[in-house]
Design a protein around this motif. Structure first.
Motif, PDB file in Angstrom:
ATOM      1  N   CYS A 138       4.537   0.836   1.768  1.00 40.43           N
ATOM      2  CA  CYS A 138       4.415  -0.072   2.917  1.00 40.43           C
ATOM      3  C   CYS A 138       4.152  -1.491   2.422  1.00 40.43           C
ATOM      4  O   CYS A 138       3.197  -1.716   1.672  1.00 40.43           O
TER       5      CYS A 138
ATOM      6  N   THR B  76      -3.754   2.148   4.397  1.00 40.47           N
ATOM      7  CA  THR B  76      -3.437   3.388   5.124  1.00 40.47           C
ATOM      8  C   THR B  76      -4.654   4.296   5.110  1.00 40.47           C
ATOM      9  O   THR B  76      -5.521   4.185   4.237  1.00 40.47           O
TER      10      THR B  76
ATOM     11  N   SER C 259       0.853  -1.184   0.000  1.00 41.90           N
ATOM     12  CA  SER C 259       0.000   0.000   0.000  1.00 41.90           C
ATOM     13  C   SER C 259       0.890   1.235   0.000  1.00 41.90           C
ATOM     14  O   SER C 259       1.997   1.219   0.546  1.00 41.90           O
TER      15      SER C 259
ATOM     16  N   SER D 103      -2.437   9.116   7.654  1.00 42.69           N
ATOM     17  CA  SER D 103      -1.182   8.397   7.381  1.00 42.69           C
ATOM     18  C   SER D 103      -0.909   7.293   8.389  1.00 42.69           C
ATOM     19  O   SER D 103       0.228   6.873   8.566  1.00 42.69           O
ATOM     20  N   HIS D 104      -1.959   6.818   9.076  1.00 44.48           N
ATOM     21  CA  HIS D 104      -1.809   5.616   9.886  1.00 44.48           C
ATOM     22  C   HIS D 104      -1.700   4.414   8.958  1.00 44.48           C
ATOM     23  O   HIS D 104      -2.310   4.380   7.882  1.00 44.48           O
ATOM     24  N   ILE D 105      -0.936   3.425   9.379  1.00 43.59           N
ATOM     25  CA  ILE D 105      -0.789   2.170   8.648  1.00 43.59           C
ATOM     26  C   ILE D 105      -1.571   1.099   9.403  1.00 43.59           C
ATOM     27  O   ILE D 105      -1.399   0.946  10.617  1.00 43.59           O
TER      28      ILE D 105
ATOM     29  N   GLN E 200       2.796   6.808  11.044  1.00 42.73           N
ATOM     30  CA  GLN E 200       3.626   6.830   9.848  1.00 42.73           C
ATOM     31  C   GLN E 200       5.112   6.627  10.150  1.00 42.73           C
ATOM     32  O   GLN E 200       5.915   6.418   9.235  1.00 42.73           O
TER      33      GLN E 200
ATOM     34  N   VAL F 111       8.757  -0.464   5.558  1.00 44.39           N
ATOM     35  CA  VAL F 111       8.319   0.825   5.028  1.00 44.39           C
ATOM     36  C   VAL F 111       9.522   1.577   4.482  1.00 44.39           C
ATOM     37  O   VAL F 111      10.522   1.777   5.184  1.00 44.39           O
TER      38      VAL F 111
ATOM     39  N   ASN G 126       1.273   5.026   1.437  1.00 42.68           N
ATOM     40  CA  ASN G 126       0.748   5.886   2.479  1.00 42.68           C
ATOM     41  C   ASN G 126       0.490   7.283   1.934  1.00 42.68           C
ATOM     42  O   ASN G 126       0.956   7.652   0.849  1.00 42.68           O
ATOM     43  N   ARG G 127      -0.245   8.099   2.720  1.00 40.09           N
ATOM     44  CA  ARG G 127      -0.554   9.459   2.281  1.00 40.09           C
ATOM     45  C   ARG G 127       0.697  10.326   2.190  1.00 40.09           C
ATOM     46  O   ARG G 127       0.722  11.301   1.447  1.00 40.09           O
TER      47      ARG G 127
END
Length: 291
Positions: A186, A227, A178, A231-233, A248, A197, A180-181
């Motif tokens: 990730c 995500t 994925s 920006s949490h994974i 993040q 990451v 992230n923002r």
């Protein structure tokens, strides 16, 4: 009715958590029954529709609110799709491991956009810029890498860290990807028990190897990864029947542990609703986990 609860970290970690997500208990919004024998992945087309992939050569589009099947797409060669994603323009993309191709579905017509030699595509994701990120494995299973494509053109390869060591475990391990923002890439690696990451340039930022105590006291075996807008994974922990939320920078925030069973694929819609594939009972659960 299923009990809904959250396993929180210790007091010192608790104090560090963003206040926005502290008071809110995750809750199920709806459940979608897919009809597969086994269910692997989910991808959000919109706030109202999701694509799913299971143990058949068809990918199914479901209405979230009604739970009804809207459309089925059969793969070009009848092979089991290895992964699926949705582009910014709403087109479905899938990886065909056996044909060594990545394909896009436009107006229900399937076009091959990437064809590999000596490598096979494992996972694919669509980025905010419209590129595709493809996790691939060599034919001898000894090498793995992430490759960025703009259309059919390879523009970046991510394989080694600054010391020349492989970033991603070799061997036939399940991997998930994925963006992230913040544009970090990730990758969850089941066999390595880690989330790796890297930044947009491919430089290693951190490895996350789980948190203790785990809900079921089992080793960390990440599966799906996604995500959110902060920006949490989020990564599914298959054997602990939960989802980990980390920030993040790789700091553990909390578990989502609310009666999930063997979670696998994950995706998040524009409103930060989480969709979790439950592998064995073939359902997708929509969960609201923050305000």
């Amino acid at each position: 009715m299923s009990k809904v609860f959250v396993v929180m970290p210790n007091l010192e970690e608790y104090k560090k958590l963003p206040q926005k997500i502290l008071p809110f208990l995750p809750k199920f919004i709806t459940t979608i029954h897919t009809g597969y024998g086994e269910l692997y992945n989910v991808a959000c087309l919109s706030d109202e529709e999701i694509w799913t992939r299971g143990d058949k050569n068809t990918m199914k589009l479901f209405s979230i609110n009604q739970g009804s099947l809207l459309k089925s797409i059969t793969t070009k060669l009848g092979n089991l799709p290895k992964d699926l994603a949705v582009t910014n323009s709403g087109d479905l993309v899938y990886a065909d491991y056996y044909d060594r191709t990545v394909n896009i579905v436009k107006n229900e017509e399937i076009q091959t956009v990437i064809r590999l030699q000596n490598w096979k595509p494992e996972r694919v994701c669509s980025t905010s810029s419209g590129d595709l990120l493809v996790i691939m494995i060599s034919d001898d299973y000894r090498h793995s890498k992430v490759v960025r494509y703009s259309g059919s053109t390879e523009t970046q390869t991510i394989q080694f860290d600054d010391q020349g060591r492989p970033l991603y475990s070799f061997g036939y391990y399940n991997k998930y990807i994925s963006e992230n923002r913040n544009l970090d890439i990730c990758v969850a690696i089941n066999g390595a028990n880690a989330v790796v990451v890297v930044n947009q340039a491919g430089k290693l930022r951190f490895r996350y190897t789980g948190h203790t105590p785990a809900p079921k006291s089992q080793p960390f075996h990440p599966r799906g990864i996604t995500t959110d807008n902060q920006s949490h994974i989020l990564t599914a922990d298959y054997d602990n029947h939960c989802v980990h939320i980390i920030d993040q920078d790789g700091e553990f925030l909390r578990y989502i542990d609310c009666g999930l069973r063997y979670p696998r694929g994950l995706c998040i819609d524009a409103n930060d609703n989480l969709f979790v594939v439950q592998y064995r009972n073939k359902i997708v659960k929509k969960i609201k986990y923050q305000q």
